[in-house]
Write a protein that holds these residues in place. Structure first.
Motif, PDB file in Angstrom:
ATOM      1  N   PRO A 150      -4.692  -5.358  -8.804  1.00 47.46           N
ATOM      2  CA  PRO A 150      -3.566  -5.410  -7.827  1.00 47.46           C
ATOM      3  C   PRO A 150      -3.104  -6.628  -8.125  1.00 47.46           C
ATOM      4  O   PRO A 150      -3.545  -7.662  -8.600  1.00 47.46           O
ATOM      5  CB  PRO A 150      -4.535  -5.505  -6.532  1.00 47.46           C
ATOM      6  CG  PRO A 150      -5.806  -5.976  -6.915  1.00 47.46           C
ATOM      7  CD  PRO A 150      -6.140  -5.657  -8.139  1.00 47.46           C
ATOM      8  N   PRO A 204      -4.413   6.847   6.135  1.00 49.35           N
ATOM      9  CA  PRO A 204      -4.314   5.739   5.169  1.00 49.35           C
ATOM     10  C   PRO A 204      -4.875   4.525   5.449  1.00 49.35           C
ATOM     11  O   PRO A 204      -4.908   4.042   6.663  1.00 49.35           O
ATOM     12  CB  PRO A 204      -2.869   5.730   4.900  1.00 49.35           C
ATOM     13  CG  PRO A 204      -2.330   6.986   5.507  1.00 49.35           C
ATOM     14  CD  PRO A 204      -3.262   7.343   6.494  1.00 49.35           C
ATOM     15  N   THR A 205      -5.219   3.801   4.537  1.00 48.98           N
ATOM     16  CA  THR A 205      -6.267   2.503   4.822  1.00 48.98           C
ATOM     17  C   THR A 205      -5.400   1.248   5.814  1.00 48.98           C
ATOM     18  O   THR A 205      -5.976   0.939   6.713  1.00 48.98           O
ATOM     19  CB  THR A 205      -6.748   1.968   3.535  1.00 48.98           C
ATOM     20  OG1 THR A 205      -7.380   2.818   2.735  1.00 48.98           O
ATOM     21  CG2 THR A 205      -7.546   0.723   3.973  1.00 48.98           C
ATOM     22  N   TYR A 212       0.741  -1.336  -0.191  1.00 46.46           N
ATOM     23  CA  TYR A 212       0.080  -0.038   0.004  1.00 46.46           C
ATOM     24  C   TYR A 212       0.771   1.286   0.050  1.00 46.46           C
ATOM     25  O   TYR A 212       0.429   2.318  -0.789  1.00 46.46           O
ATOM     26  CB  TYR A 212      -0.985  -0.151   1.127  1.00 46.46           C
ATOM     27  CG  TYR A 212      -2.143   1.020   1.045  1.00 46.46           C
ATOM     28  CD1 TYR A 212      -3.070   0.911   0.711  1.00 46.46           C
ATOM     29  CD2 TYR A 212      -1.718   2.408   1.698  1.00 46.46           C
ATOM     30  CE1 TYR A 212      -4.225   2.056   0.549  1.00 46.46           C
ATOM     31  CE2 TYR A 212      -2.744   3.249   1.716  1.00 46.46           C
ATOM     32  CZ  TYR A 212      -3.797   3.214   1.313  1.00 46.46           C
ATOM     33  OH  TYR A 212      -4.747   4.279   1.213  1.00 46.46           O
ATOM     34  N   GLY A 268      -8.704  -0.925   0.695  1.00 45.03           N
ATOM     35  CA  GLY A 268      -7.485   0.016   0.576  1.00 45.03           C
ATOM     36  C   GLY A 268      -7.134  -0.198  -0.940  1.00 45.03           C
ATOM     37  O   GLY A 268      -6.579   0.375  -1.716  1.00 45.03           O
ATOM     38  N   ASP A 296      -9.017   1.544  -3.562  1.00 48.61           N
ATOM     39  CA  ASP A 296      -8.642   2.738  -3.476  1.00 48.61           C
ATOM     40  C   ASP A 296      -7.330   2.979  -4.154  1.00 48.61           C
ATOM     41  O   ASP A 296      -7.147   3.873  -4.815  1.00 48.61           O
ATOM     42  CB  ASP A 296      -8.597   3.211  -2.064  1.00 48.61           C
ATOM     43  CG  ASP A 296      -8.619   4.775  -1.758  1.00 48.61           C
ATOM     44  OD1 ASP A 296      -8.786   5.422  -2.854  1.00 48.61           O
ATOM     45  OD2 ASP A 296      -8.488   5.133  -0.723  1.00 48.61           O
ATOM     46  N   HIS A 297      -6.488   2.356  -3.738  1.00 52.22           N
ATOM     47  CA  HIS A 297      -4.947   2.271  -4.244  1.00 52.22           C
ATOM     48  C   HIS A 297      -5.167   2.004  -5.650  1.00 52.22           C
ATOM     49  O   HIS A 297      -4.272   2.797  -6.389  1.00 52.22           O
ATOM     50  CB  HIS A 297      -4.183   1.120  -3.574  1.00 52.22           C
ATOM     51  CG  HIS A 297      -2.722   1.439  -3.727  1.00 52.22           C
ATOM     52  ND1 HIS A 297      -1.872   0.851  -4.657  1.00 52.22           N
ATOM     53  CD2 HIS A 297      -1.874   2.339  -2.941  1.00 52.22           C
ATOM     54  CE1 HIS A 297      -0.800   1.320  -4.431  1.00 52.22           C
ATOM     55  NE2 HIS A 297      -0.640   2.060  -3.437  1.00 52.22           N
ATOM     56  N   GLU A 298      -5.726   1.236  -6.088  1.00 54.10           N
ATOM     57  CA  GLU A 298      -5.775   1.015  -7.680  1.00 54.10           C
ATOM     58  C   GLU A 298      -6.661   1.619  -8.679  1.00 54.10           C
ATOM     59  O   GLU A 298      -6.163   2.024  -9.880  1.00 54.10           O
ATOM     60  CB  GLU A 298      -6.102  -0.577  -8.098  1.00 54.10           C
ATOM     61  CG  GLU A 298      -5.226  -1.543  -7.233  1.00 54.10           C
ATOM     62  CD  GLU A 298      -3.635  -1.629  -7.561  1.00 54.10           C
ATOM     63  OE1 GLU A 298      -3.362  -1.395  -8.876  1.00 54.10           O
ATOM     64  OE2 GLU A 298      -2.940  -1.872  -6.673  1.00 54.10           O
TER      65      GLU A 298
END
Lengths: 779, 161
Positions: free
Chosen positions: A445, A233-234, A98, A340, A343-345
């Motif tokens: 991911p 942050p997640t 992450y 997370g 959200d991240h990707e």
């Protein structure tokens, strides 16, 4: 051993934090060692602990306060360590991906490690005060974690919100702890619970303790900080809000409940607040568009559930609570990890903007579905086993139990509904938002990123299919809280009332999900007009306004007013004491030696002249005369040491005075004060003079005990190796005080330089130009 | 300070200065058994510095030692703290002191106590404090009237010395 584990967290955390920027995300690897080692160590100790033989260790710290480093690892603490350190380790692994490009990864890693250590301390502490220390450490570290993006005002506000609410609760809790400890005569938790106090004082103390637990575990009406804390942050949210921090309150309530459930208002309060939280949080979870907010309210709801189960103090419910604690930790961390990853990707977690998750998202979707199923208590998941157990605990009780059962069934229906909403929003965002077309996510991911999620999802499934695997741990944990509690987790109990209830819950949950729009509208109408967040903001505003008003009264910015207040206090306080107390033993000798006469004349003349001086320099010099006169008096009285000091101080202070006075006008301001002010000044001055003089007379004759100085004189040479008693007192008898005083001197020196240089720091405002009247304080 | 200096005052100051420093050192070391001690010793040394200041201004004070005033503070505090901590490491209470008797060639039998080390810390801090005061308040170039020029880097002589 136990202390070393906590110490390991502290050391690794500090190292990573200090070297944070250089380590980057490698800090996660170093910091993650601490929880990993802790899990291994805890499992190594598990044998005897599960047999009901706790591991303890004790180091004396501040015995005078009853504050010792008592640590105790029993089966319930072991269960918590599995959560705190086991899930914590997985979160570190997850954070590795992450935080792949995050500049603050090192800092986050260090803080997470410190936080994990504090949390470990909370679950291991066997001393009320020690527990409080670790409790506050979790508050402080989570404050830093939530606000880790310190450039974002929202993050700072959310962090402060969390700190203020949990900190206030923590203070109340400390008060409760002290009352409990004094009442029971011990601060050791295991002793306290073995022989709990039951009086009124204990009942009040317990309410205070509960206040701490409620704020920490985000129970209504203190819940509003938790959704805000989702700005972090997640990985941080996942850890703080699934496994660790918010469980601290639940942990504390679970510890205390078997002993205190029947004292005072404990049971109605805990169960009432827990049920309210469970239902209200569940309702609220149906509404947000942000998936993380959905999980946040889901967490609040589940915390309410845990609060009911572990706080009611009934053996069956306690066992169910232990099972749910573990199940919840597993599925909630899995869900957070999924959010997370998304959200991240994809760059969003808003239901209205989420893309469809296409190829390569299979594992992530599986983790989401399994974890959500466990949250909804679908059979063959860990969540189902735990919820069955919870229903069983209440199904055969009296009327009160039935009422609680109604509450938790209602809450569980909502849980099913928002679990469905979560899955649907993730897998078919178009359908939830009422559209047909959605863009597909650009990239998926990597497997490594999803791996921690896969591990927890697998655990959720395995524990759901083979309850025997964790029955022993839960059994022992519940037994450690309440000897009568036992878990006996089983997959199939036959067709009975809890199973039917579970099925009904699932069906009702699906129905609520289907009808979520009308439900939402009804909710919007019924929702209270004031939210928790508004209350919080109102309180903060009120406190600030009060502070501003108080400050403007107390700190008027006028030197004469300050001087008047200080002088009047100096006259009033001892004056009252002297009038009311038995102080008067007759006048002491006033003039004992002929040498006193000239000194007295010098002193009086100097003092009078100082008041009449019209120039500042003259006044300072005349004050110096008074000082030298005092020194002369010391000489006459036979105290060369004091005299020497006084001479030196007087000399220097005149010089320093002159340095400062150069910046002021030569002459005092010629201004006739208003009559009232003049009268007040004269009155205060006269009062100070009279009281000080009277005090000098009174104290001379007021001694009732033998002076301590005699013993000091006798012991100076043998113990302090010095013939000069004054010096022996300074460097030996009161040596630590002297150390403190010279530290103050250093601070004062730095302060003087800072003040004097304020005007010439490069780039700063020049007081001479930019600000025409810097010395005036605005009203 | 002002360029005008008094020859008599200057000379007297130089004479007095060294004598006063010796006195302050004597007070520091004698303090444990006779009147004196680190605090008074430091004050007396500071009075000597003040004399130099009156005679020659801040430059005169700066020319006395070539270390910054806060070095005195730091050294003093470090000395005092270390003296306080060493007995802890040896298993005694903080600041627990010890005395040693030494035979010296000229002075004869001398008794030294660890308290003197602590006192030296106090001594250094007092001197440091006074030097800081002169440094902060005694610099003519930052008189309020001159503050307008203080923004000009050329007149900010602090960093350049």
């Amino acid at each position: 051993m136990l202390l070393a584990l906590i110490g390991l967290h502290a050391v690794l955390g500090s190292v990573v934090l200090t070297a944070g920027r250089r380590l980057g995300r490698w800090g996660l690897l170093i910091g993650g060692l601490a929880p990993a080692v802790t899990v291994v160590a805890a499992l190594a100790l598990a044998g005897p602990v599960l047999d009901g033989d706790p591991v303890t260790s004790s180091v004396s710290w501040v015995p005078q306060l009853g504050l010792d480093l008592d640590l105790r690892l029993d089966a319930f603490s072991l269960l918590m360590i599995v959560l705190v350190s086991g899930i914590g380790t997985l979160v570190f692994v997850y954070a590795w991906h992450y935080f792949a490009h995050a500049p603050k990864a090192g800092r986050a890693a260090g803080l997470l490690t410190l936080f994990a250590g504090s949390m470990l301390g909370v679950v291991l502490a066997d001393n009320l005060l020690l527990l409080y220390v670790f409790w506050e450490l979790t508050s402080v570290t989570s404050y830093l974690l939530i606000g880790i993006d310190d450039a974002d005002p929202d993050a700072r506000a959310a962090a402060l919100h969390a700190l203020l609410v949990t900190g206030m609760g923590g203070l109340a809790m400390l008060g409760g702890f002290v009352v409990l400890g004094q009442d029971a005569g011990t601060y050791q938790i295991s002793e306290l619970l073995a022989d709990p106090p039951t009086g009124t004082a204990a009942a009040i103390a317990l309410v205070l303790v509960l206040l701490g637990a409620f704020t920490k575990s985000a129970q209504y009406p203190f819940h509003s900080w938790l959704p805000g804390a989702m700005v972090a942050p997640t990985p941080i949210s996942a850890y703080l809000h699934s496994a660790a921090m918010v469980k601290a309150g639940v942990y504390l309530v679970a510890r205390f409940a078997p002993a205190f459930a029947l004292v005072g208002v404990w049971r109605p309060l805990v169960v009432g607040v827990g049920l309210l939280t469970m239902v209200a949080g569940g309702l609220r979870a149906l509404r947000p568009f942000d998936l993380k907010q959905l999980l946040a309210f889901g967490t609040i709801s589940q915390l309410g559930f845990l609060m009911v189960l572990l706080g009611i103090g009934q053996p069956e419910a306690t066992a169910a609570g232990c099972a749910l604690l573990l199940a919840h930790g597993l599925f909630k961390v899995g869900l957070f990890m999924v959010v997370g990853i998304v959200d991240h990707e994809t760059g969003t977690r808003d239901i209205r903007e989420l893309p469809a998750l296409g190829q390569g998202w299979g594992p992530t979707r599986a983790v989401a579905v399994i974890s959500a199923a466990s949250m909804a208590a679908v059979p063959l998941t860990a969540g189902f086993i735990a919820k069955e157990k919870a229903y069983t605990a209440f199904v055969e009780g009296g009327a009160g139990d039935r009422l609680v059962l109604v509450g938790i069934v209602a809450g569980s229906m909502l849980t099913v509904a928002y679990s469905l909403l979560f899955v649907a929003a993730l897998l078919r965002p178009g359908a939830v938002a009422g559209e047909t077309e959605r863009r597909v996510a650009d990239h998926a991911p990597t497997t490594w990123f999803v791996l921690p999620g896969i591990i927890v999802a697998t655990a959720t499934m395995v524990l759901g299919i083979a309850p025997a695997l964790w029955s022993g741990l839960v059994d022992a944990a519940a037994g450690a809280l309440d000897p009568e509690a036992s878990a006996h987790l089983k997959l199939w109990h036959g067709v009975n009332a809890p199973l039917l209830l579970s099925m009904a819950t699932l069906a009702a949950g699906v129905a609520i999900f289907a009808a979520r729009r009308p439900v939402g509208r009804a909710q919007a109408r019924l929702a209270p007009t004031i939210t928790g967040l508004e209350v919080y903001e109102g309180v903060v505003r009120g406190v600030l306004r009060f502070a501003a008003r108080t400050t403007s009264i107390v700190q008027s910015g006028s030197l004469p007013v300050y001087a008047t207040i200080i002088m009047a206090t100096a006259a009033l306080a001892p004056g009252l004491a002297m009038v009311t107390g038995p102080w008067w033993s007759g006048l002491p000798e006033t003039i004992a030696r002929p040498a006193h006469v000239p000194v007295a004349v010098l002193l009086v003349t100097g003092a009078l002249a100082a008041t009449l001086a019209t120039r500042r320099f003259a006044a300072v010099l005349l004050l110096g005369v008074v000082g030298y006169g005092m020194a002369a008096l010391f000489v006459v009285q036979g105290d060369p040491d004091l005299a020497l000091t006084q001479f030196a101080v007087e000399t220097l202070s005149v010089v320093v005075f002159l340095l400062v006075l150069r910046r002021l006008p030569d002459r005092f301001e010629r201004r006739r004060p208003p009559v009232l002010e003049g009268v007040a000044r004269v009155a205060v001055s006269a009062a100070v003079g009279v009281v000080i003089a009277a005090a000098a007379f009174a104290t001379a004759g007021a001694r009732t005990e033998a002076p301590v100085s005699r013993e000091m004189s006798e012991r100076a040479l043998p113990d302090g190796d010095g013939k000069n008693v004054v010096n022996v007192i300074l460097v030996d008898i009161r040596g630590l005080d002297t150390l403190g005083e010279i530290t103050v001197l250093v601070a004062a020196a730095i302060g003087i330089t800072a003040l004097a240089r304020a005007g010439r720091a490069p780039g700063s405002r020049s007081p001479g130009r930019a600000d025409p009247a810097p010395q005036e304080v605005e009203p | 300070m002002t360029p005008r200096r008094s020859l008599i005052f200057d000379t007297t100051t130089r004479l007095l200065f060294d004598a006063t420093l010796v006195l302050s050192a004597y007070l520091l070391f004698a303090g444990h058994n006779q009147p004196g001690g680190g605090f008074v010793g430091g004050l007396v040394a500071s009075a000597a510095v003040a004399l130099r200041y009156i005679a020659g201004g801040i430059d005169e004070v700066r020319s006395l030692v070539n270390v910054q005033p806060w070095t005195f503070l730091a050294a003093g505090l470090a000395l005092a703290v270390v003296t306080a901590l060493v007995p802890l490491a040896l298993g005694d209470g903080p600041l627990n002191q010890d005395a040693y008797e030494v035979q010296l060639q000229l002075l004869g039998k001398v008794k030294a106590t660890t308290a003197t080390v602590f006192d030296t810390g106090v001594y250094l801090i007092v001197i440091g404090l006074v030097l800081m005061i002169f440094e902060g308040l005694g610099d003519e170039r930052t008189e309020p009237a001159d503050l307008a020029e203080a923004d000009d880097p050329a007149s900010d002589g602090e960093g350049a010395r």
